[in-house]
Design a protein around this motif. Structure first.
Motif, PDB file in Angstrom:
ATOM      1  N   VAL B 284      -0.612 -21.532  20.136  1.00 39.46           N
ATOM      2  CA  VAL B 284       0.525 -20.624  19.958  1.00 39.46           C
ATOM      3  C   VAL B 284       1.845 -21.374  20.117  1.00 39.46           C
ATOM      4  CG1 VAL B 284       1.719 -18.627  20.937  1.00 39.46           C
ATOM      5  CG2 VAL B 284      -0.750 -18.564  20.635  1.00 39.46           C
ATOM      6  N   CYS B 288       1.155 -21.180  15.940  1.00 41.54           N
ATOM      7  CA  CYS B 288       0.202 -20.208  15.394  1.00 41.54           C
ATOM      8  C   CYS B 288       0.622 -18.796  15.765  1.00 41.54           C
ATOM      9  CB  CYS B 288      -1.203 -20.459  15.944  1.00 41.54           C
ATOM     10  SG  CYS B 288      -1.973 -21.913  15.260  1.00 41.54           S
ATOM     11  N   LEU B 289       0.445 -17.896  14.803  1.00 41.37           N
ATOM     12  CA  LEU B 289       0.708 -16.495  15.074  1.00 41.37           C
ATOM     13  C   LEU B 289      -0.543 -15.848  15.636  1.00 41.37           C
ATOM     14  CD1 LEU B 289       2.589 -14.855  12.098  1.00 41.37           C
ATOM     15  CD2 LEU B 289       3.343 -15.209  14.427  1.00 41.37           C
ATOM     16  N   THR B 291      -1.390 -12.975  15.128  1.00 42.17           N
ATOM     17  CA  THR B 291      -1.913 -12.081  14.100  1.00 42.17           C
ATOM     18  C   THR B 291      -2.540 -12.827  12.923  1.00 42.17           C
ATOM     19  OG1 THR B 291       0.372 -12.009  13.379  1.00 42.17           O
ATOM     20  CG2 THR B 291      -0.457 -10.105  14.563  1.00 42.17           C
ATOM     21  N   TYR B 294      -0.727 -17.835   9.785  1.00 39.83           N
ATOM     22  CA  TYR B 294       0.415 -18.734   9.913  1.00 39.83           C
ATOM     23  C   TYR B 294       0.158 -19.653  11.093  1.00 39.83           C
ATOM     24  CZ  TYR B 294       5.374 -20.080   9.970  1.00 39.83           C
ATOM     25  OH  TYR B 294       6.552 -20.776   9.918  1.00 39.83           O
ATOM     26  N   THR B 336       7.047 -19.077  22.471  1.00 41.46           N
ATOM     27  CA  THR B 336       6.722 -17.937  21.599  1.00 41.46           C
ATOM     28  C   THR B 336       7.989 -17.249  21.114  1.00 41.46           C
ATOM     29  OG1 THR B 336       5.094 -17.592  23.327  1.00 41.46           O
ATOM     30  CG2 THR B 336       4.922 -16.226  21.420  1.00 41.46           C
ATOM     31  N   ASN B 339       9.601 -19.600  18.598  1.00 42.17           N
ATOM     32  CA  ASN B 339       8.857 -19.616  17.334  1.00 42.17           C
ATOM     33  C   ASN B 339       9.079 -18.341  16.538  1.00 42.17           C
ATOM     34  OD1 ASN B 339       7.741 -22.122  17.522  1.00 42.17           O
ATOM     35  ND2 ASN B 339       5.853 -21.422  18.485  1.00 42.17           N
ATOM     36  N   GLY B 340       9.077 -17.226  17.247  1.00 39.96           N
ATOM     37  CA  GLY B 340       9.297 -15.950  16.576  1.00 39.96           C
ATOM     38  C   GLY B 340      10.657 -15.919  15.894  1.00 39.96           C
ATOM     39  N   ARG B 343      10.566 -18.109  12.847  1.00 43.13           N
ATOM     40  CA  ARG B 343       9.800 -17.567  11.738  1.00 43.13           C
ATOM     41  C   ARG B 343      10.600 -16.498  11.003  1.00 43.13           C
ATOM     42  NH1 ARG B 343       6.526 -13.835  12.069  1.00 43.13           N
ATOM     43  NH2 ARG B 343       6.567 -14.023  14.307  1.00 43.13           N
TER      44      ARG B 343
END
Lengths: 271, 351
Positions: B284, B288-289, B291, B294, B336, B339-340, B343
């Motif tokens: 993560v 990596c997502l 969900t 990705y 996280t 990254n979010g 993205r």
């Protein structure tokens, strides 16, 4: 590759019943090369049943369904696809986080090399996808961008372009403009016309919108309660007629009369 | 007809932006957040802990990273394919236990023991995958179940077979030297001892990255995790891809298990618990997502490197090692969020 009159698909008196409820009765439809056939109708009019039969999702139980003059009875969409009958549904078979060119070739990737080193031919795929997408008249600056970043209309066009590239002769478009704004709808409609006139594809265009249908259609069919209410070539029909039939025909007049009670009414504008 | 003529403007702006600038393309890679994290954590411990600055410290850090990183690469592939594996941590120990016990107690041959352990590990992966596609449950639940079952089996069977909570020493067995040379040797670079596990880790990360970005199966992994229904509609064998991914995790567990076995000669049956979360965290942090659809295999290597630096950095800075988990958690949260944010920027239209 102009519209010749070769029928690709011919449905004769096709029907489908579920128990004693008949979803579709006596529908006859001819899809010719290079022609856009619009199918209109209210919710529950039988549009989805009809396209499901054509796309091979469900089998018909009355009448005949012929492709290139040969009667067929599909049991899976794969069989329809192998004959070049391809459906593009609203929910689209695209993966949002995947790039445009990867989506374009998803499931039909081009590879080079052999054995353990068999790998994607990225360059060829990117170039072909770019050419195909450009040919459809949409401009995607970067084919590496995820499909999710495209507008709804562009996404539809990519899905359609993919179906055309992989050999569709008949394209079934299920409400491709339903969720789109005016500009985006224009983009998709332009592409529908291109697909039919320049690529000689027979298009079945399912829509709620008589304006959209009238812009690109060569032939119009309005379904109501599982039956054909109207079936005419463009030459015999005006937009007003189409809107009137689409809006519910005679039933609408009665409704308008009832709702307005004596106020002056103009049927047909209500659509 | 207005609608149609109006939209022609999309045609006018033709292909001028063909080449996105390099820095922009780099910023859109999923692993860029982890790269930032690596620099940040490295600088932090470089400043805070003087022993951290030595070359030998780097080797230790990389070794820690590789032990996490080898399974994390596989877990990253699985997560891109849209699934979790909570059983990976104890499955590593299951594999070393199986190899050790098959070798010492059952067959008397070390190589046959390792081979049987490989079969077992691939089998656990296949079982996870099969249960997933069969029951249609979330992989969190399926692998949580196998995690708990393996945890119990590891201790129960070890006690049953050896009468102890650890396995017998294998270092005296035929073939141990060769096995150790393959799985747990080290070599010298500039006078610093470097574990071979680091080399394997980097090779696995490189192969996984190549597979993801340049092969058909890689394309399928992204599609299966991104939108399974669409993938199925274009004829991708979604179930087989998922089961295959679980088996890749199984293989990585076996490989790590063999390294542990040859590095320590005996196996503690209760070990490995909690590592599965570090693998997931590495993936993560590496972009990596949760969900699916990705992520990056190289990113998971960067994520593992961050955790490797943190483990060792805490020790080199002479802090209580209990702080390690706090740092892991804080790092995960930061990464996280970052990254979010990245993205969202990547997915927004690049103007």
């Amino acid at each position: 590759m102009t519209s010749s009159n070769t029928p690709i698909i011919q449905l004769t008196n096709v029907g489908k019943s579920y128990g004693n409820i008949s979803a579709l009765r006596d529908v006859s439809l001819t899809v010719r090369q290079g022609e856009v056939t619009c199918i209109l109708g209210d919710n529950g009019a039988g549009k989805s049943t009809l396209i499901s039969i054509i796309a091979g999702l469900i089998g018909h139980d009355q009448g005949t369904y012929a492709v290139d003059g040969k009667p067929e009875h599909f049991t899976s969409p794969r069989q329809a696809l192998d004959l070049g009958i391809s459906a593009v549904y609203q929910t689209l078979a695209l993966v949002p986080l995947l790039s445009v060119w990867r989506n374009f070739y998803l499931g039909s990737e081009i590879r080079k090399g052999s054995g353990l080193f068999k790998r994607l031919d990225v360059k060829t795929m990117q170039q072909t996808a770019e050419r195909e997408v450009e040919r459809m008249g949409i401009n995607i600056p970067d084919l590496e961008q995820p499909v999710g970043t495209l507008s709804g209309g562009q996404r539809q066009v990519v899905a359609i372009a993919r179906a055309v590239h992989f050999g569709a002769r008949v394209l079934i478009l299920d409400e491709p403009t339903a969720a789109l704004g005016v500009t985006q709808s224009g983009l998709v409609l332009r592409y529908i016309a291109t697909a039919a006139r320049e690529h000689g594809i027979g298009v079945i265009f399912i829509t709620h919108n008589p304006h959209h249908a009238y812009m690109v259609g060569d032939h119009f069919m309005v379904l109501a309660r599982g039956e054909v209410e109207l079936d005419t070539p463009r030459a015999d029909l005006s937009l007003e007629d189409l809107m009137f039939h689409m809006a519910g025909g005679a039933g609408l007049n009665a409704l308008q009369h009832e709702l307005h009670r004596g106020e002056p009414t103009t049927a047909g504008q209500a659509a | 007809m207005n609608a149609i003529t109006e939209s022609v403007e999309t045609r006018v702006a033709r292909r001028q932006v063909q080449q996105t600038p390099l820095w922009k393309r780099i910023l859109k890679r999923p692993e860029v957040g982890a790269l930032g994290g690596v620099i940040l954590v490295f600088v932090f411990f470089y400043v805070m802990a003087p022993p951290f600055r030595q070359l030998s410290a780097l080797s230790t850090v990389l070794y820690q990273a590789s032990i996490l990183g080898i399974p994390a690469v596989a877990v990253a592939l699985l997560m891109i394919g849209g699934e979790f594996d909570l059983s990976a941590g104890v499955a590593v120990v299951s594999s070393s236990l199986a190899a050790s016990m098959f070798a010492t107690e059952v067959t008397g041959n070390l190589w046959i023991g390792m081979l049987l352990a490989l079969v077992l590990s691939l089998g656990i992966g296949a079982l996870n995958g099969y249960l997933l596609v069969r029951t249609k449950l979330h992989s969190f639940l399926v692998t949580l179940s196998t995690f708990l079952m393996l945890q119990g089996l590891n201790i129960a069977i070890t006690k049953l077979v050896t009468g102890n909570v650890a396995t017998a020493d294998i270092s005296g067995m035929d073939g141990f030297d060769l096995g150790q040379r393959i799985f747990a040797s080290s070599f010298h670079v500039f006078g610093t001892s470097v574990s071979i596990a680091i080399v394997y880790w980097l090779i696995f990360a490189a192969i996984a990255t190549w597979v993801l970005l340049r092969t058909r199966i890689g394309n399928w992994i992204f599609a299966v995790g991104g939108q399974g229904d669409s993938a199925r509609a274009v004829g991708i064998p979604v179930k087989r891809v998922k089961i295959g991914l679980f088996m890749v995790v199984g293989f990585s567990c076996w490989f790590t298990g063999m390294h542990m076995l040859f590095a320590y000669d005996t196996v503690q049956s209760g070990a490995g618990i909690g590592n599965e979360l570090l693998y997931i965290a590495s993936a993560v942090v590496g972009g990596c997502l949760l969900t699916g659809g990705y992520g990056s295999a190289a990113g998971s290597a960067l994520g593992a490197f961050i955790f490797g630096m943190t483990t060792e950095g805490v020790i080199y800075a002479d802090w209580d090692p209990d702080w390690f988990m706090f740092f892991v958690g804080a790092m995960l949260l930061l990464a996280t969020v970052f990254n979010g944010w990245l993205r969202i920027r990547a997915l927004s239209r690049s103007k």
